[in-house]
Design a protein around this motif. Structure first.
Motif, mmCIF file in Angstrom:
data_model
loop_
_atom_site.group_PDB
_atom_site.id
_atom_site.type_symbol
_atom_site.label_atom_id
_atom_site.label_comp_id
_atom_site.label_asym_id
_atom_site.label_seq_id
_atom_site.Cartn_x
_atom_site.Cartn_y
_atom_site.Cartn_z
ATOM 1 N N ASP B 240 113.299 24.069 28.571
ATOM 2 C CA ASP B 240 113.928 23.947 27.260
ATOM 3 C C ASP B 240 113.038 23.184 26.287
ATOM 4 O OD1 ASP B 240 116.100 25.327 28.049
ATOM 5 O OD2 ASP B 240 117.386 23.591 28.367
ATOM 6 N N TYR B 241 112.350 22.164 26.806
ATOM 7 C CA TYR B 241 111.514 21.376 25.900
ATOM 8 C C TYR B 241 110.304 22.168 25.435
ATOM 9 C CZ TYR B 241 109.613 20.536 30.527
ATOM 10 O OH TYR B 241 109.148 20.709 31.788
ATOM 11 N N GLU B 243 110.400 25.439 24.717
ATOM 12 C CA GLU B 243 110.921 26.238 23.602
ATOM 13 C C GLU B 243 111.117 25.356 22.368
ATOM 14 O OE1 GLU B 243 114.844 27.774 23.965
ATOM 15 O OE2 GLU B 243 114.384 29.581 22.842
ATOM 16 N N ALA B 244 111.622 24.134 22.615
ATOM 17 C CA ALA B 244 111.847 23.221 21.495
ATOM 18 C C ALA B 244 110.525 22.868 20.820
ATOM 19 C CB ALA B 244 112.567 21.967 21.978
ATOM 20 N N ARG B 246 107.880 24.761 20.682
ATOM 21 C CA ARG B 246 107.498 25.937 19.897
ATOM 22 C C ARG B 246 108.275 25.979 18.587
ATOM 23 N NH1 ARG B 246 107.771 29.779 24.742
ATOM 24 N NH2 ARG B 246 105.665 29.645 25.564
ATOM 25 N N ALA B 247 109.562 25.629 18.664
ATOM 26 C CA ALA B 247 110.401 25.667 17.465
ATOM 27 C C ALA B 247 109.923 24.658 16.433
ATOM 28 C CB ALA B 247 111.855 25.395 17.830
ATOM 29 N N ARG B 248 109.225 23.607 16.888
ATOM 30 C CA ARG B 248 108.679 22.639 15.934
ATOM 31 C C ARG B 248 107.318 23.073 15.430
ATOM 32 N NH1 ARG B 248 110.605 18.946 19.731
ATOM 33 N NH2 ARG B 248 108.547 18.482 20.516
ATOM 34 N N GLY B 249 106.853 24.236 15.895
ATOM 35 C CA GLY B 249 105.588 24.763 15.412
ATOM 36 C C GLY B 249 104.363 24.175 16.086
ATOM 37 N N ILE B 250 104.560 23.507 17.219
ATOM 38 C CA ILE B 250 103.405 22.984 17.955
ATOM 39 C C ILE B 250 102.565 24.176 18.416
ATOM 40 C CG2 ILE B 250 102.708 21.506 19.886
ATOM 41 C CD1 ILE B 250 104.544 20.061 17.930
ATOM 42 N N PRO B 251 101.227 24.120 18.201
ATOM 43 C CA PRO B 251 100.388 25.264 18.577
ATOM 44 C C PRO B 251 100.530 25.598 20.069
ATOM 45 C CG PRO B 251 99.125 23.664 17.324
ATOM 46 C CD PRO B 251 100.453 23.046 17.581
ATOM 47 N N GLU B 252 100.474 26.887 20.374
ATOM 48 C CA GLU B 252 100.743 27.353 21.732
ATOM 49 C C GLU B 252 99.857 26.671 22.780
ATOM 50 O OE1 GLU B 252 103.268 29.097 22.458
ATOM 51 O OE2 GLU B 252 102.874 29.505 24.561
ATOM 52 N N GLN B 254 98.615 23.757 22.753
ATOM 53 C CA GLN B 254 99.094 22.391 22.980
ATOM 54 C C GLN B 254 100.421 22.394 23.733
ATOM 55 O OE1 GLN B 254 98.658 20.157 19.416
ATOM 56 N NE2 GLN B 254 99.855 18.441 20.173
ATOM 57 N N ARG B 258 100.200 20.174 26.897
ATOM 58 C CA ARG B 258 100.892 18.881 26.851
ATOM 59 C C ARG B 258 102.302 18.944 27.403
ATOM 60 N NH1 ARG B 258 100.716 15.018 21.642
ATOM 61 N NH2 ARG B 258 101.554 13.387 22.963
ATOM 62 N N HIS B 259 102.967 20.065 27.159
ATOM 63 C CA HIS B 259 104.371 20.124 27.558
ATOM 64 C C HIS B 259 104.533 20.814 28.910
ATOM 65 C CE1 HIS B 259 105.977 18.568 23.735
ATOM 66 N NE2 HIS B 259 104.861 19.059 23.263
#
Lengths: 346, 342
Positions: B240-241, B243-244, B246-252, B254, B258-259
């Motif tokens: 879930d984090y 997807e979250a 990605r929803a904040r626009g963090i580059p793929e 990263q 990172r996630h």
């Protein structure tokens, strides 16, 4: 506070998932607009395409999903944008608040790291001090004390994590936010608190909001307008007060009747279940469950028409009652019960 | 949870206390397993050559005629005083064996781990990201084969390959004879000793000798790591984090690094720690295959000789290494994952 510029406009928007069998048309031709600073509520049963529509607006769909139709964010044609351009809009202009807040924060990262990562992504060269001041301001608005800034996600309660998620979305001051059942996983007191906060945001940031919920009380409390979704289509959309006072579509009426309050003496529910979206019923999709269904409902799909009340509705019965269409005797014959049962079976 | 550093210290203290019963159970199992197995040091050395009476006299001299429980308590008492005794068959202090030959096993296993991570992490991540593609299938087959293939067979195949492709590349032993004899033993870890001596040619010689055995053993380990990393990356990518983010626009890129990848590594760290036991048992076979002067080679000889003291001592040492590494892994886990606390 409200200005007339349209932030989001969708026309005949479709979203479908490719599956092994027939494609599932989760969103099947919806049209609506959201203006700056406006809160549009989106209600409907589970599985009617609400979440898919919310995610589709942001382009956050799983592999194998496709979009069609028209979708504009301000002047930008979202369906023609390159992947990278669309990705860059996410977070900065378009935000998403999720249903389940407990698992939405990276368990290995401090809250401060979530904020700095988000801010650095969208504001290159932003300084440390600015990151901290902007983050703490967003936390303050959501009622999180600054002492918790360097804590880990697991050290917060569910309600606090949802407020963190909202703060994390709002720190970028997006023009438009989709809140996908933001309070479903939380208890009632926290729910009221979060809804109030979301409602206040429009005053603070002039954010437009699509608030997805199946709680009609929330809509009445927080929304300017409401869209009722059934089987991938918006069957009724209009001013929240108007829709609640004078629902035009039988589905809206039945949904309202199903809500529970202190004066409720018996439980009302709509018989049957929403149809399989890979093979929806012909004509009006609600006709197998509709108490007002007529012969015409089964044969031809109703078109959206603005009713005298001001709402836009897709319903033959409403059109006829309001004199917008003239139906023949044959077309007005109520659908027999066994037909309903049969269609329901399918 | 007043402060995270305080609870981390507590966590480590609890883990350290747990080491004591673990070691005790291990010592007990090793002690009784050896006694239950047929044969003893005396019969293994001179059985069939002397009369039964003569054998019994020798057993009595070694104290093997005493009741088992007495021998056991005696042994435990020695271990508590860190006295592991001297071997029965050739009267070498066990600690000397560990000191002289432990270094070779140590550098072999560390090298193998490096190779395993170097192969396993990127391949596992790649397979996880390209799930259900031909590339993924290929990497998975590679993982299964490298895990299932017997190390001595892989070792021999590698030796044949290297001899054909790079004639002159060392294929056995830890160093050339000259390096061994000219290097002054200071730490008894040959690689470290050559570095301390500042002898560049010797360092190079030792490193070259390490490549093949470390690679062979690392290959075995990498199979486990590939599968583990792949599964966890797939799972984390659906988090879930993620997807979250990605929803904040963090580059793929990263988002993945990172996630997803960082979270995928948490369970991997634990299992890699457990693989230390596999590595050590693999090291014994690897040492036999590559004529490596390590503890594994010694252990095999002493088991054949039914040398209770030597086997007990060496196995206890191996067990200690496993326990210490798993302790380190737990601490590492607690450092990486803030949720891990007692």
């Amino acid at each position: 506070m409200k200005s007339d510029d349209v932030v989001i406009s969708a026309r005949d928007l479709r979203v479908w998932y490719g599956t092994a069998g027939l494609p599932v048309r989760a969103v099947d031709g919806v049209s609506f607009e959201i203006r700056s600073g406006e809160i549009l509520g989106l209600v409907g049963e589970s599985g009617c395409g609400k979440s898919t529509l919310g995610r589709g607006l942001l382009g956050l769909l799983p592999d194998g999903a496709a979009r069609d139709g028209e979708l504009f964010f301000r002047e930008r044609d979202m369906l023609r944008l390159k992947r990278r351009e669309q990705h860059a809009l996410r977070g900065r202009e378009l935000g998403l608040i999720f249903q389940e807040p407990l698992t939405r924060l990276n368990p290995l990262m401090r809250i401060s790291e979530h904020f700095s990562e988000t801010l650095k992504t969208h504001h290159r060269g932003i300084g440390k001090d600015e990151i901290e001041s902007r983050s703490l301001e967003a936390l303050r608005v959501m009622g999180i004390p600054p002492t918790r800034f360097r804590a880990y996600p697991h050290e917060f309660s569910g309600g606090m994590r949802q407020r963190l998620m909202i703060a994390l979305t709002l720190v970028l001051r997006p023009a438009f936010v989709v809140a996908d059942e933001p309070t479903t996983a939380l208890d009632v007191l926290v729910e009221a608190q979060i809804i109030r906060m979301l409602h206040d945001l429009r005053d603070t940031y002039e954010t437009s909001l699509l608030l997805i919920t199946h709680n009609l009380g929330i809509i009445a409390e927080a929304c300017d307008r409401v869209a009722v979704m059934y089987a991938g289509r918006i069957v009724e959309i209009g001013d929240a007060h108007t829709v609640f006072r004078a629902p035009q579509h039988p589905y809206t009426r039945e949904l309202l009747r199903s809500t529970i309050s202190l004066s409720t003496t018996g439980l009302n529910y709509i018989e049957g279940a929403p149809p399989d979206l890979s093979d929806p019923p012909p004509g009006c999709r609600f006709h197998p469950r509709c108490p007002d269904a007529m012969q015409v409902c089964e044969r031809r799909a109703p078109v959206p028409r603005v009713q005298p009340s001001g709402s836009r509705t897709e319903c033959w019965a409403a059109d006829h009652a309001n004199g917008l269409v003239t139906l023949t005797e044959d077309e007005r014959i109520p659908l027999a019960k066994e037909v309903i049962a049969l269609a329901d079976e399918a | 949870m007043s402060s995270s550093s305080g609870s981390l210290a507590r966590y480590i203290a609890v883990r350290l206390l747990l080491v004591i019963p673990m070691i005790w159970v291990l010592l007990t199992i090793v002690f009784f397993l050896l006694r239950v197995a047929p044969g003893d040091p005396v019969s293994a050395a001179v059985g069939g050559k002397l009369s039964e009476e003569a054998l019994d006299t020798r057993r009595a001299a070694l104290g093997l005629d005493r009741p088992l429980i007495v021998q056991y308590l005696d042994y435990l008492g020695d271990v508590v005083r860190l006295d592991f005794g001297a071997t029965i068959s050739d009267n070498r202090p066990v600690l000397d064996i560990i000191r002289d030959q432990g270094g070779a096993t140590l550098t072999l296993t560390i090298g193998a781990f490096l190779f395993a991570l170097l192969i396993g992490l990127p391949l596992g991540r790649l397979a996880g990201r390209r799930r259900d593609t031909a590339l993924d299938a290929g990497i998975r087959v590679f993982g299964v084969v490298s895990y299932a293939a017997p190390i001595f067979w892989v070792g021999i195949m590698l030796v044949i390959l290297v001899v054909k492709l790079f004639p002159g590349w060392p294929t056995y032993d830890i160093a050339s004879v000259t390096t061994k004899f000219t290097t002054e033993p200071r730490t008894h870890i040959l690689l470290v000793d050559t570095i301390l001596a500042g002898d560049g040619a010797a360092v190079q010689d030792v490193l070259k000798h390490h490549v093949l055995p470390c690679f062979a053993l690392g290959l075995l380990l990498s199979g486990v790591i590939i599968r583990l990393v792949r599964v966890n990356v797939i799972q984390a990518m659906q988090g879930d984090y993620v997807e979250a983010a990605r929803a904040r626009g963090i580059p793929e890129r990263q988002v993945v690094r990172r996630h997803a990848f960082r979270n995928a590594l948490v369970p991997v760290i634990t299992v890699i720690g457990l693989q230390v036991a596999l590595t050590l048992s693999g090291a014994i076979l690897t040492e036999r295959t590559f004529n490596w002067p390590g503890l594994g080679t010694e252990l095999v000889q002493y088991v054949t000789a039914r040398d209770y003291v030597a086997v007990q001592g060496l196995v206890t040492f191996f067990a200690l290494v496993v326990v210490i590494v798993s302790l380190l892994v737990d601490v590492l886990n607690a450092l990486v994952d803030p949720r891990v606390r007692y």
